[in-house]
Design an enzyme around this catalytic site. Sequence first.
Site, short mmCIF file in Angstrom:
data_model
loop_
_atom_site.label_atom_id
_atom_site.label_comp_id
_atom_site.label_asym_id
_atom_site.label_seq_id
_atom_site.Cartn_x
_atom_site.Cartn_y
_atom_site.Cartn_z
N MET A 67 0.61 -0.97 -0.19
CA MET A 67 -0.22 -0.32 0.26
C MET A 67 1.08 1.34 0.17
SD MET A 67 -3.13 -1.17 -0.43
CE MET A 67 -4.51 -1.58 0.45
N PRO A 68 1.49 1.53 -1.11
CA PRO A 68 2.24 2.52 -1.41
C PRO A 68 1.55 3.82 -0.65
CG PRO A 68 2.64 1.12 -3.10
CD PRO A 68 1.41 1.17 -2.21
N HIS A 69 2.40 5.03 0.03
CA HIS A 69 1.29 6.26 0.50
C HIS A 69 2.44 7.01 0.34
CE1 HIS A 69 -0.68 9.48 1.69
NE2 HIS A 69 -0.04 9.72 2.57
#
Length: 78
Positions: free
Chosen positions: A1-3
């Site tokens: 879940m890249p932010h």
Amino acid sequence: MPHVIVKLWPGKSEQQKQELAERITKDVMDVLHYGAESVSVAFEEVKSSEWREKVYQPDIIAKREQLYKQPGYDMNDL
């Protein structure tokens, strides 16, 4: 879940930020093989007068070992 958080000086248009967010999302999907639903992108505008204390010192100098792209500027020149 890249932010992904993009810190930048104020003044870029909403259209420019939207386009950059779309390009970052596409690159994350292409390189890391995540779906668009897994990627989030935020923008944090920081005044140039506050850049040293809010970005350069805590995010660049203090976390130098985490950087994959070093800045090409010297804070003394800004």
